[in-house]
Scaffold this motif. Sequence first.
Motif, PDB file in Angstrom:
ATOM      1  N   VAL A   1       5.775  -9.217 -19.662  1.00 25.07           N
ATOM      2  CA  VAL A   1       6.113  -9.042 -18.251  1.00 25.07           C
ATOM      3  C   VAL A   1       6.379  -7.563 -17.978  1.00 25.07           C
ATOM      4  N   VAL A   2       5.909  -7.123 -16.808  1.00 25.33           N
ATOM      5  CA  VAL A   2       6.200  -5.766 -16.334  1.00 25.33           C
ATOM      6  C   VAL A   2       7.284  -5.866 -15.274  1.00 25.33           C
ATOM      7  N   ARG A   3       8.435  -5.347 -15.572  1.00 24.67           N
ATOM      8  CA  ARG A   3       9.510  -5.319 -14.580  1.00 24.67           C
ATOM      9  C   ARG A   3       9.384  -4.084 -13.701  1.00 24.67           C
ATOM     10  N   VAL A   4       9.763  -4.251 -12.443  1.00 24.54           N
ATOM     11  CA  VAL A   4       9.669  -3.163 -11.471  1.00 24.54           C
ATOM     12  C   VAL A   4      11.065  -2.785 -11.005  1.00 24.54           C
ATOM     13  N   GLU A   5      11.334  -1.493 -10.984  1.00 27.93           N
ATOM     14  CA  GLU A   5      12.585  -0.977 -10.436  1.00 27.93           C
ATOM     15  C   GLU A   5      12.266  -0.034  -9.283  1.00 27.93           C
ATOM     16  N   VAL A   6      13.208   0.070  -8.359  1.00 30.88           N
ATOM     17  CA  VAL A   6      13.076   0.997  -7.231  1.00 30.88           C
ATOM     18  C   VAL A   6      13.827   2.278  -7.548  1.00 30.88           C
TER      19      VAL A   6
END
Length: 355
Positions: free
Chosen positions: A329-334
Amino acid sequence: MPFKLIIGLLLTPFSLIFGCVTAIRRFLYRHRILLSEESPVPAIDIGNIAVGGTGKTPHTQYVIELLKRDFHVAMLSRGYGRSSKGYQSVKQCDSTQINAKTFGDEPFMTHCRFPEIPLAVDGDRAEGVRNLLDEYPDIKVVVLDDAYQHLSFRPTFHVLLTEYNRPYRPDMPMPAGKLREFPCAARDADVIIVTKVPDNANTEESKWRHQLRLKPHQHLFFTRFRYEPLTPVTEAAQKMDVQSVRDIVVLTGIAHPKPLIDHLKQYNIVKHYAFPDHHVYTEKEIQSIYNQHFDNIGNECILVTTEKDWMRLQSERMINIVSLLPVFVVRVEVEFLTDTQRDKFNQIITGHVRS
């Protein structure tokens, strides 16, 4: 004349009708001709005018992460794509019911990140907030996901998102455009965030304030996505050395997968299976992917997907197939473009709650 232009011209009258209906509705609520219920506690809405793909969930998670340090915060969402009805909260459900089917993929994803934060879903935001406060009387602030068009409930603060490559101006309402209402609806926002800003992009504030026609009191910020390293989520994936992997199969059911695909170009993308946003995967689809790419001993290929898609891949009917796949899984952060912008935004949000 290009075909798309012809179609756009034919659809424009319908867009104008749709836009006028939504504008009249907003006018009636703004001038208290139609009554809306005011939130009894600070309620921060993370919304948009465009249809999907602006990054609401990562920004909602950012605000929750910020506020939970000092306040008892809860999250309320509509729960798009869920099969349950009415009000649902994690407090009401046992562990077998806390899933994407009950809460929707995005709220469930947020719950997995913040299991200690009260989560509820309800199409009626006013009813949802009342029920949340009944269950958790010590809640100090509620973060609302996608309530900008839910005018019968009045949050105390609006954060409006617009994508860098698809700003709400000069777009128009559906079906000719991608908007839920006319761009002038943005005047009700307290903060506007331009999201998914690419590298070396033009973020001159005066240019963007003029383009978006912002009022002096409206704050403007710019954010981008930061992709975390690939995380193994199945037993098959945990047995693999991701550093040695070159070939990947990508599976997405999100609105705009291009930024993710661009990020993954460091690998050899054997195949990208692109499904519509919130797509409900079937056993047949996942079995086909397995047969095509992974039914081969010694195959070093891995399956890469988004955190949101992973929520939907864990359904009971598919977990036996999915567990055989090396899923990462690729997690996304802002992140804000500058520390100054980040600190200013944080101060505005926490200051609103304190006041």
